[in-house]
Design a protein around this motif. Structure first.
Motif, PDB file in Angstrom:
ATOM      1  N   SER A 258       0.820  -1.211   0.000  1.00 31.69           N
ATOM      2  CA  SER A 258       0.000   0.000   0.000  1.00 31.69           C
ATOM      3  C   SER A 258       0.856   1.264   0.000  1.00 31.69           C
ATOM      4  CB  SER A 258      -0.914   0.032   1.229  1.00 31.69           C
ATOM      5  OG  SER A 258      -1.679   1.225   1.240  1.00 31.69           O
ATOM      6  N   PRO A 259       0.626   2.186  -0.931  1.00 36.77           N
ATOM      7  CA  PRO A 259       1.358   3.459  -0.906  1.00 36.77           C
ATOM      8  C   PRO A 259       1.215   4.204   0.415  1.00 36.77           C
ATOM      9  CG  PRO A 259       0.267   3.194  -3.022  1.00 36.77           C
ATOM     10  CD  PRO A 259      -0.217   2.068  -2.136  1.00 36.77           C
ATOM     11  N   LEU A 260       0.059   4.071   1.090  1.00 36.87           N
ATOM     12  CA  LEU A 260      -0.159   4.786   2.343  1.00 36.87           C
ATOM     13  C   LEU A 260       0.877   4.409   3.398  1.00 36.87           C
ATOM     14  CD1 LEU A 260      -2.163   6.806   3.659  1.00 36.87           C
ATOM     15  CD2 LEU A 260      -3.362   4.815   4.587  1.00 36.87           C
ATOM     16  N   THR A 261       1.379   3.178   3.347  1.00 35.09           N
ATOM     17  CA  THR A 261       2.379   2.712   4.312  1.00 35.09           C
ATOM     18  C   THR A 261       3.642   3.553   4.247  1.00 35.09           C
ATOM     19  OG1 THR A 261       1.526   0.450   4.120  1.00 35.09           O
ATOM     20  CG2 THR A 261       3.750   0.703   5.007  1.00 35.09           C
ATOM     21  N   TYR A 262       3.973   4.056   3.074  1.00 35.92           N
ATOM     22  CA  TYR A 262       5.255   4.741   2.852  1.00 35.92           C
ATOM     23  C   TYR A 262       5.087   6.240   2.620  1.00 35.92           C
ATOM     24  CZ  TYR A 262       6.009  -0.194   1.721  1.00 35.92           C
ATOM     25  OH  TYR A 262       6.025  -1.574   1.750  1.00 35.92           O
ATOM     26  N   VAL A 263       3.906   6.776   2.868  1.00 34.35           N
ATOM     27  CA  VAL A 263       3.630   8.161   2.495  1.00 34.35           C
ATOM     28  C   VAL A 263       4.551   9.141   3.221  1.00 34.35           C
ATOM     29  CG1 VAL A 263       1.778   8.413   4.211  1.00 34.35           C
ATOM     30  CG2 VAL A 263       1.801   9.866   2.170  1.00 34.35           C
ATOM     31  N   ASP A 264       4.963   8.838   4.432  1.00 33.76           N
ATOM     32  CA  ASP A 264       5.803   9.774   5.171  1.00 33.76           C
ATOM     33  C   ASP A 264       7.241   9.801   4.661  1.00 33.76           C
ATOM     34  OD1 ASP A 264       3.675  10.517   6.742  1.00 33.76           O
ATOM     35  OD2 ASP A 264       4.130   9.091   8.343  1.00 33.76           O
TER      36      ASP A 264
ATOM     37  N   ARG B 224     -12.350   7.997  -1.720  1.00 34.05           N
ATOM     38  CA  ARG B 224     -12.082   8.066  -0.273  1.00 34.05           C
ATOM     39  C   ARG B 224     -10.658   7.652   0.055  1.00 34.05           C
ATOM     40  NH1 ARG B 224     -13.463   4.799   4.746  1.00 34.05           N
ATOM     41  NH2 ARG B 224     -13.908   3.024   3.380  1.00 34.05           N
ATOM     42  N   GLN B 225     -10.170   6.612  -0.613  1.00 34.57           N
ATOM     43  CA  GLN B 225      -8.821   6.150  -0.303  1.00 34.57           C
ATOM     44  C   GLN B 225      -7.770   7.132  -0.828  1.00 34.57           C
ATOM     45  OE1 GLN B 225      -6.630   4.415  -2.825  1.00 34.57           O
ATOM     46  NE2 GLN B 225      -7.996   5.140  -4.466  1.00 34.57           N
ATOM     47  N   VAL B 226      -8.062   7.862  -1.890  1.00 32.36           N
ATOM     48  CA  VAL B 226      -7.163   8.918  -2.359  1.00 32.36           C
ATOM     49  C   VAL B 226      -7.101  10.036  -1.321  1.00 32.36           C
ATOM     50  CG1 VAL B 226      -6.781  10.674  -4.134  1.00 32.36           C
ATOM     51  CG2 VAL B 226      -7.525   8.372  -4.794  1.00 32.36           C
TER      52      VAL B 226
ATOM     53  N   ASP C 183      -4.557  13.454   2.786  1.00 31.18           N
ATOM     54  CA  ASP C 183      -4.577  13.985   4.148  1.00 31.18           C
ATOM     55  C   ASP C 183      -3.242  13.763   4.844  1.00 31.18           C
ATOM     56  OD1 ASP C 183      -7.178  14.810   3.815  1.00 31.18           O
ATOM     57  OD2 ASP C 183      -8.072  13.144   4.933  1.00 31.18           O
ATOM     58  N   ARG C 184      -2.632  12.619   4.595  1.00 28.88           N
ATOM     59  CA  ARG C 184      -1.325  12.321   5.207  1.00 28.88           C
ATOM     60  C   ARG C 184      -0.231  13.223   4.625  1.00 28.88           C
ATOM     61  NH1 ARG C 184      -0.742   7.086   7.437  1.00 28.88           N
ATOM     62  NH2 ARG C 184       1.520   7.513   7.436  1.00 28.88           N
TER      63      ARG C 184
END
Length: 612
Positions: free
Chosen positions: A530-536, A556-558, A563-564
Motif C-alpha cells: 500500500s502506498p499509504l504505508t510509505y507516504v511519510d 475516499r482512499q485517495v 490527508d497524510r
C-alpha cells in the motif's frame, strides 16, 4: 477567437493539443445479419459517443449524447437496434438501454433488471439477450431476457447463473441454444474456467484448465462459430505458456489444437462464414494479422504496416478491416482492399516521434521498454510513463500523452514490467503476493539503464501513470524516495485497504487473487503493497488527479493519502473532477495533461515552454 475559422483555430494550437482534439473513430462493429449497419465510437463532438453508420446510404448519426460520454454499445444481429450501457457520470454502474438503429427514443432494454456493473452481454437472433451483472450484494448473476411476445414470456428476465466470485457472459451460439460463460468459481480471478449452458441454465459441458484452482492456466471465450447448427466454440488457452486459440466443441466433447506457432500471444476470431480464422498476433509491443483455415498446415500472413493493430474484423466479402497506428503515426481504420474505411472529418493529428526498443536485464528476466525522445543530445528530463492494468502492455501505438511530453523536451520511457501481457504467462503472473514491489524492481532496473546510457538526467526523473500506473507511482515515490524528482499519479490506488473495501466487486476478487486473501486475512501483504504505508517517506512533489465517481480507484482512499501528505506539509497538488476512472471529454483530458505539464515544469525547470 472571433473571426477565426475552426481550421485556423486548430492550426494555431500547440501540436500536443491538436493531437487530443483531432477527430478519431474506433473500429466499426457491424450487425451479423445486416453487415451494412455499423456502430462506432468517435470524439467528433469533443466527447466520446456512439455513432450509427448505414454503409449502404453513407448516413451517419450520433446515437448517444451524455455529459461524460458513452463507449459501450452493441448492435443486435439483425441491425435493427443498438444496446448501450447507461451509467451515471462514469461510475460504471447502470443499465442497458435500447435505441432503434435509425433513431428514436431510448428505452430500458431489460426493465426488470436493477442497475449493476456490467458482466457481459450476448444478443440472440430471436430478440432474446443474455445479460451478465455484478453487484456487491449478489456477486455475479446472469439473466436470460426473452422479448415480449415470446411464448410464455412477457419480456421478463430469468436468472440462469449466480456465484459470489467473478464471472461473465462470453457468447451465445448462432441458434441461441448454447451460452458460453467464463467464471472463476475456483477463486483465481486471473485464470477463468469455461462453462457452456442451455438457456434454462443447465450445464452442457465444462472446461477448466485450472483443475479446480490448482493450476494457473486460464481460458477465454473467443466466440461460437457464426453458422447455423455449428456448435464449435473458439477458445483462448495458456497451455503452452502464452495465449493461443483452439476449437472446442462442447456438444461433441472434442478439442482441436491449431498449428499457429507464432511467438507471443495469439488471439483469433471467425470469418463470417466460419471457413477460416482471423488471427491477431501480439509480440514485443507490435502486432500483426494472419488467416488460418482449419485443417491447413499453418496460417497465411495478412499484410499490415509495422506498428500496432488495435482491433480487426473480417467482412463478409473476405476483406479485413483493422484499426492501425504506430507511436509516430495517428490511428486510421484501414482495409486489406487498400481503402481507408472510416475517415473522420477535420484536421488530422500531427505525427510524433517513433519509439526505440530497449531491452534491460532485470531481476526477473529481460525487461522490454519503449523509448521516445526529443531532438538533440541527452541527458533529457525523463518521464517514466507507467501503464495501467496491471495485465496490459505498452505498444508501438499512437498515444497523445507521451507525445505531449516529447514536445516539451522530455524523453518518455514506458516499461512492460512483470505483470504485463504479451511476454508469456509466467511474466504476467509473476507479481502475485509482492504486488507493486515486483513491478517497481523492473522499473528501477530500466531507470538505472536510462541514466547509465546517457538518455536520462538523474536529477529530473519523473514517475507517472494512471490507474495501476498511478498506484505504482505513489508506491514508487514512497519506497524509492531518492530515485524520483517528481510524481504524477492519475486515478491511483493510494490506500490499498480502503480501496479494497470501496471498489467494485470484480476488482475485490482480483485483489484477493493477487494478494492471496482479504485485508483481514493477509494484512501484512496489503500493508507492504500500500502506498499509504510509505507516504511519510515521500520527498518529491506529488500531483494527484482523481475522479469523484471512480468505482475502480475510489475517491475516499485517495483522500486518506492526501490527508497524510497535507499533515506533514509535503509538496503536493490534487485535482478532482466529476467523472469516473478517467474522462471521455476531450477538453477535460487536455486540462489534465496541461496541469501535469505545468506542475512538472514548475518544479523541475527546463524543458520547453508549455505552449510548445
Amino acid at each position: 477567437m472571433e473571426g477565426m475559422s475552426e481550421s485556423e483555430n486548430v492550426s494555431t494550437m500547440p501540436e500536443w493539443e491538436q493531437r487530443f482534439r483531432a477527430p478519431r473513430v474506433s473500429l466499426p462493429d457491424w450487425a451479423e445479419d445486416a453487415p451494412d449497419r455499423s456502430l462506432f465510437v468517435s470524439n467528433a463532438t469533443g466527447t466520446y459517443e456512439l455513432y450509427a453508420w448505414d454503409r449502404a446510404s453513407g448516413q451517419q448519426r450520433q446515437v448517444t449524447d451524455r455529459p461524460n460520454g458513452t463507449t459501450d454499445g452493441v448492435l443486435t444481429p439483425d441491425g435493427e437496434a443498438i444496446w448501450w450501457f447507461s451509467d451515471t457520470d462514469g461510475d460504471e454502474f447502470g443499465v442497458w438501454m435500447r435505441q432503434p438503429f435509425g433513431g428514436g427514443e431510448d428505452e430500458p432494454a431489460a426493465p426488470g433488471l436493477a442497475p449493476s456493473y456490467p458482466a457481459g452481454l450476448a444478443i440472440g437472433r430471436d430478440g432474446s439477450a443474455v445479460i451478465g451483472r455484478s453487484t456487491d450484494e449478489d456477486g455475479t448473476t446472469v439473466h436470460l431476457v426473452r422479448p415480449a411476445g415470446c411464448a410464455g414470456s412477457g419480456g421478463e428476465s430469468v436468472e440462469i447463473y449466480r456465484h459470489r466470485e467473478s464471472a461473465g457472459v462470453g457468447d451465445l451460439s448462432h441458434d441461441g441454444t448454447l451460452i458460453a460463460l467464463e467464471h472463476t468459481e475456483h477463486g483465481d480471478a486471473m485464470h477463468s474456467a469455461l462453462r457452456v449452458v442451455r438457456p434454462d441454465g443447465s450445464t452442457v459441458a465444462e472446461l477448466d484448465d485450472t483443475e479446480g484452482g490448482t493450476k494457473e492456466l486460464g481460458l477465454a471465450v473467443l466466440g461460437f462459430a457464426p453458422v447455423a447448427g455449428d456448435t464449435r466454440l473458439l477458445v483462448g488457452h495458456q497451455r503452452r505458456g502464452r495465449w493461443e486459440p483452439m476449437i472446442w466443441d462442447p456438444v461433441a466433447g472434442t478439442e482441436t489444437a491449431l498449428p499457429v506457432d507464432l511467438p507471443g500471444d495469439v488471439g483469433a476470431e471467425w470469418y463470417p462464414d466460419g471457413s477460416a480464422l482471423l488471427v491477431e498476433h501480439s509480440f514485443e509491443a507490435r502486432s500483426e494479422l494472419w488467416r488460418y483455415e482449419p485443417g491447413a498446415s499453418g496460417p497465411v500472413r495478412v499484410e499490415t504496416p509495422a506498428g500496432t493493430v488495435s482491433g480487426a474484423t473480417a467482412r463478409p466479402d473476405g476483406t479485413v478491416e483493422y484499426l492501425w497506428s504506430s507511436a509516430a503515426q495517428p490511428p486510421v481504420v484501414r482495409s486489406t482492399s487498400g481503402a481507408v474505411v472510416l475517415d473522420p472529418p477535420g484536421a488530422k493529428a500531427p505525427a510524433s516521434v517513433a519509439v526505440e526498443d530497449a531491452w534491460v536485464k532485470g531481476p526477473g528476466g529481460r525487461i522490454h521498454a519503449l523509448v521516445q525522445k526529443p531532438a538533440g543530445d541527452g541527458p533529457f528530463p525523463t518521464v517514466f510513463e507507467i501503464h495501467g492494468g496491471p495485465t496490459w502492455h505498452d505498444s508501438d501505438a499512437f498515444a497523445s500523452g507521451p507525445a505531449a511530453w516529447v514536445d516539451h523536451g522530455f524523453a518518455v520511457v514506458r516499461v512492460n514490467y512483470r505483470g504485463s501481457t504479451g511476454y508469456g504467462r509466467a511474466w504476467t503472473d509473476a507479481l502475485k503476493h509482492r504486488v507493486g514491489l515486483i513491478e517497481l524492481e523492473d522499473i528501477a532496473a530500466v531507470r538505472d539503464w536510462s541514466v547509465k546510457s546517457g538518455l536520462a538526467d538523474p536529477q529530473r526523473l519523473v514517475l507517472a501513470g494512471g490507474s495501476w500506473g498511478g498506484y505504482l507511482t505513489l508506491l514508487g515515490l514512497g519506497t524509492q524516495p531518492d530515485a524520483w524528482a517528481l510524481g504524477l499519479a492519475a486515478v491511483p490506488v493510494a490506500d490499498y485497504v480502503t480501496a479494497y473495501h470501496d471498489e467494485m466487486e470484480a476488482l475485490k476478487a482480483m485483489d484477493r487473487t493477487l494478494l492471496g486473501g482479504t485485508p483481514e486475512e493477509v494484512p501484512e501483504r496489503f500493508e507492504a503493497s500500500s502506498p499509504l504505508t510509505y507516504v511519510d517517506a515521500v520527498r518529491a512533489p506529488v500531483y494527484i488527479s482523481a475522479g469523484v465517481n471512480d468505482p475502480r480507484c475510489p475517491i475516499r482512499q485517495v483522500e486518506n493519502y492526501v490527508d497524510r501528505l497535507a499533515a506533514r506539509g509535503a509538496v503536493h497538488e490534487v485535482y478532482r473532477y466529476d467523472a469516473g476512472h478517467g474522462s471521455l471529454v476531450v477538453e477535460e483530458r487536455i486540462k489534465q495533461v496541461r496541469l501535469e505539464l505545468e506542475f512538472a515544469l514548475k518544479h523541475l525547470g527546463g524543458g520547453d515552454a508549455l505552449g510548445a
